[in-house]
Scaffold this active site. Structure first.
Site, PDB file in Angstrom:
ATOM      1  N   GLU A 222       0.882  -1.178   0.000  1.00 28.16           N
ATOM      2  CA  GLU A 222       0.000   0.000   0.000  1.00 28.16           C
ATOM      3  C   GLU A 222       0.913   1.219   0.000  1.00 28.16           C
ATOM      4  O   GLU A 222       1.446   1.601   1.046  1.00 28.16           O
ATOM      5  CB  GLU A 222      -0.893  -0.028   1.252  1.00 28.16           C
ATOM      6  CG  GLU A 222      -1.898  -1.163   1.268  1.00 28.16           C
ATOM      7  CD  GLU A 222      -3.093  -0.921   0.342  1.00 28.16           C
ATOM      8  OE1 GLU A 222      -3.354   0.246   0.010  1.00 28.16           O
ATOM      9  OE2 GLU A 222      -3.737  -1.903  -0.052  1.00 28.16           O
ATOM     10  N   CYS A 256      -2.103   9.595   2.664  1.00 35.15           N
ATOM     11  CA  CYS A 256      -1.667   9.001   1.395  1.00 35.15           C
ATOM     12  C   CYS A 256      -2.583   9.376   0.231  1.00 35.15           C
ATOM     13  O   CYS A 256      -2.134   9.450  -0.905  1.00 35.15           O
ATOM     14  CB  CYS A 256      -1.563   7.490   1.526  1.00 35.15           C
ATOM     15  SG  CYS A 256      -3.100   6.729   2.051  1.00 35.15           S
TER      16      CYS A 256
END
Ligand code: NAD
Length: 470
Positions: A222, A256
Site C-alpha cells: 500500500e 496518502c
C-alpha cells in the site's frame, strides 16, 4: 565466526527471540485453533473491546506523535466501523463457493474454499499509525491467520499503545507486536512469512518486495504517489474549495490519498484561489499556528523536506513555517511548473500547488504520462467529462466531486495500481487478501467413462467434440 555471532549480545538475543516468535506462531497456527469461524469472531470482538477501552490513549498518542486535533484522532478509531462490517459478514465469507462443472467433468462437484495463509507480517507507516496496522490485522484475523505487527518507529507513542493493546489482548503466538525501526523491519523481513502486508513509501516498498522475493512470499504494498485533483469550470467553487481544503490540510497533509496538486480550469482559477483563501481562514483562523484544529509534521526530517518544497515558489496562501513547532501553514502555490521540485515527489505535507488548464485533454495527458497515482479527484458536473477522465486515466481509486471519502467504503477495495501499490484491502477484500482460495474438485467412483485413457486411437473424434463443446 558467523555473521550472527559477531554481533553484540542484545542484537543476537532480539534476533533469536524474533525467530522463536515466528516459530511459535507457526506451531500455534499448525494446531488449527485459528481456523474455526467462532474463534475468529471471538478474537475480532476482543479486538473491538480492546480498542474501545483505549480510545483516549489512542487519541492522546496521535496528538503526541502528530499534534493531531482530537476530532482527527478519531479517524484512528474508525477501524471499529470496519470491525462491525466484518463481524456482520464473516460467516458468509468463510463459506465454500460452489463452482459449476462442464459436461465433460460430470459427475462431480467443485467448490472454492477460502483457507488462511498462515503467519503474516504487517508493517505500518506513521501517518495514521494505529489505523493502518489494525485495519489489515482485522483482515488477517478474519481470514484465520497468525500475525506479527511492526508499527512505525516514527510515531513512537502510537507504537507503544499498539504494543500494549495487542499484548494485553492476544497470546504472542497468535498476534504479536515487534516495535522498532529499520533494523527490526529488516530482521523481520529476513524471516519466512506467508504474506507481507506493507504500508509506506514506494522506495521502502521496493526493499520489502525484494526481501519477500527471496522467500517467495506474496506481498500487498500500500504505497503513495502524487494524487491529482482536476477542477472543471462548471462546479460549485465554494463547496469544492471546502472539500479540497479539508482533504488536503487534515493531518497537515500527511495522508496518502490527500490531493497532491490541483489542475484548475483557467476560467475559474482566480475565483477558486479566493474561495480557498476564505475557507482556510474559516477553518484555521488568521494564524493557523495557533489553531487547535491543525496538525504538525511528524519529524524534523519531514519538516525540512516539506518546507524546502515551498522555496522559490509563488505563495498565494500560507507559506509560514516554524521548525520548533514542526509547523508548516496550509499553503497554496500558484503558477507552479511541471518541472518544479514540488511536482517531482509526493508532497505529504500541507502544500498545494495549483496548475491551470484550458484544454482538459492536456491535463489528462499530463496525468497519464506520470506514474499511476493512489487516488484521482475530479470536480465536474459534466457526465461526459467524468466518463472521459475515468476512461483515460488509471489510479488506485477515484472520487468525483469530493476527496478522500472513497477509502472509507468497506464494500470497495482500497489499494494502488502501478507505482502506487500492489494488491488491496478493506472489508471482504482484506479477507480475500489474507486467504488462499483453494479450488477443490470431488469425483465419485460410480461412473468412469474411459474417453481419456489410452489407447487413444478410436477416441480422437470424440475428444475433438468434447474440446470444441467445452
Ligand atoms: P516508510 O516507507 O518510510 O516506512 C514504512 C515502514 O517501513 C515503517 O514501519 C518503517 O520502519 C519501515 N522501513 C523504513 N525503511 C525501511 C527499510 N529500509 N527496510 C525495511 N523497512 C523499512 O513510509 P512512511 O514514511 O512511514 O509513510 C509515508 C508513505 O506511506 C507515503 O509515501 C504514503 O503515501 C504512504 N502511505 C500509503 C498508504 C496507503 O494506504 N496506500 C497509507 C499511508 C501511507
Amino acid at each position: 565466526m558467523t555473521a550472527l555471532s559477531a554481533r553484540p549480545d542484545s542484537a543476537q538475543n532480539s534476533e533469536r527471540s524474533l525467530q522463536d516468535l515466528v516459530r511459535d506462531q507457526r506451531a500455534f497456527f499448525a494446531t488449527g485453533k485459528t481456523k474455526p469461524l467462532d474463534y475468529r469472531l471471538e478474537q475480532l470482538n476482543k479486538l473491538r473491546e480492546a480498542i474501545t477501552a483505549r480510545q483516549d490513549a489512542i487519541i492522546q498518542a496521535a496528538k503526541e506523535d502528530l499534534g493531531r486535533p482530537e476530532f482527527e484522532g478519531y479517524f484512528e478509531i474508525g477501524v471499529t466501523a470496519e470491525l462491525s462490517y466484518v463481524l456482520k459478514r464473516l460467516k458468509s465469507w468463510v463459506k465454500p463457493q460452489k463452482a459449476s462443472l462442464p459436461i465433460s467433468q460430470l459427475p462431480g462437484s467443485a467448490w472454492v474454499q477460502p483457507e488462511p495463509l498462515g503467519c503474516v507480517l504487517i508493517i505500518g507507516p506513521w501517518n495514521y499509525p494505529f489505523q493502518l496496522v489494525i485495519s489489515p490485522l482485522i483482515g488477517a484475523i478474519a481470514a484465520g491467520n497468525c500475525a506479527i505487527i511492526k508499527p512505525s518507529e516514527i510515531a513512537p507513542a502510537t507504537s507503544k499503545v499498539v504494543a500494549e493493546l495487542i499484548s494485553s489482548t492476544f497470546e504472542p503466538n497468535y498476534v504479536a507486536v515487534k516495535e522498532g525501526g529499520v533494523e527490526t523491519s529488516q530482521a523481520l523481513l529476513a524471516e519466512k512469512f506467508d504474506h507481507i502486508f506493507f504500508t509506506g513509501g514506494t522506495r521502502v516498498g521496493q526493499i520489502v518486495m525484494e526481501a519477500a522475493a527471496k522467500q517467495l512470499t506474496p506481498v500487498t504494498l500500500e504505497l503513495g504517489g502524487k494524487s491529482p485533483c482536476i477542477i472543471d469550470k462548471d462546479v460549485n467553487v465554494k463547496v469544492a474549495a471546502k472539500r479540497i481544503a479539508w482533504g488536503k490540510y487534515l493531518n497537515a497533509g500527511q495522508t496518502c490519498v490527500a490531493p497532491d496538486y490541483l489542475l484548475v480550469h483557467s476560467d475559474i482559477k482566480t475565483e477558486f484561489v479566493e474561495a480557498l483563501r476564505q475557507v482556510v481562514s474559516e477553518f484555521y483562523g488568521d494564524d493557523p499556528l495557533q489553531s487547535q484544529d491543525f496538525s504538525r509534521l511528524v519529524s524534523d526530517r519531514q519538516f525540512d523536506r516539506v518546507a524546502s518544497l515551498i522555496e522559490g515558489e509563488e505563495i498565494v496562501i500560507g507559506g509560514q513555517t516554524d521548525r520548533n513547532e514542526k509547523f508548516v501553514a496550509p499553503t497554496l502555490l500558484n503558477n507552479v511548473s511541471w518541472d518544479a521540485p514540488v511536482m517531482q515527489e509526493e508532497i505529504f505535507g500541507p502544500i498545494l500547488p495549483i496548475l491551470e488548464y484550458q484544454n482538459v485533454e492536456e491535463a489528462i495527458a499530463q496525468i497519464a504520462a506520470r506514474p499511476k497515482p493512489l487516488a484521482l479527484y475530479l470536480f465536474s458536473n459534466s457526465r461526459s467529462l467524468q466518463e472521459k477522465v475515468l476512461a483515460s486515466t488509471s489510479s488506485g481509486g477515484v472520487c468525483i466531486n469530493d476527496v478522500f471519502l472513497h477509502v472509507a467504503i468497506w464494500g470497495m477495495p482500497f489499494g494502488g495500481v502501478g507505482d502506487s501499490g500492489i494488491g488491496a484491502y478493506h472489508g471482504k477484500t482484506s479477507f480475500d487478501t489474507f486467504s488462499h482460495m483453494k479450488s477443490i474438485l470431488r469425483k465419485p467412483f460410480w461412473l468412469d467413462i474411459d474417453w481419456r485413457y489410452p489407447p487413444y486411437a478410436k477416441k480422437l473424434d470424440f475428444f475433438k467434440k468434447i474440446v470444441s463443446l467445452s
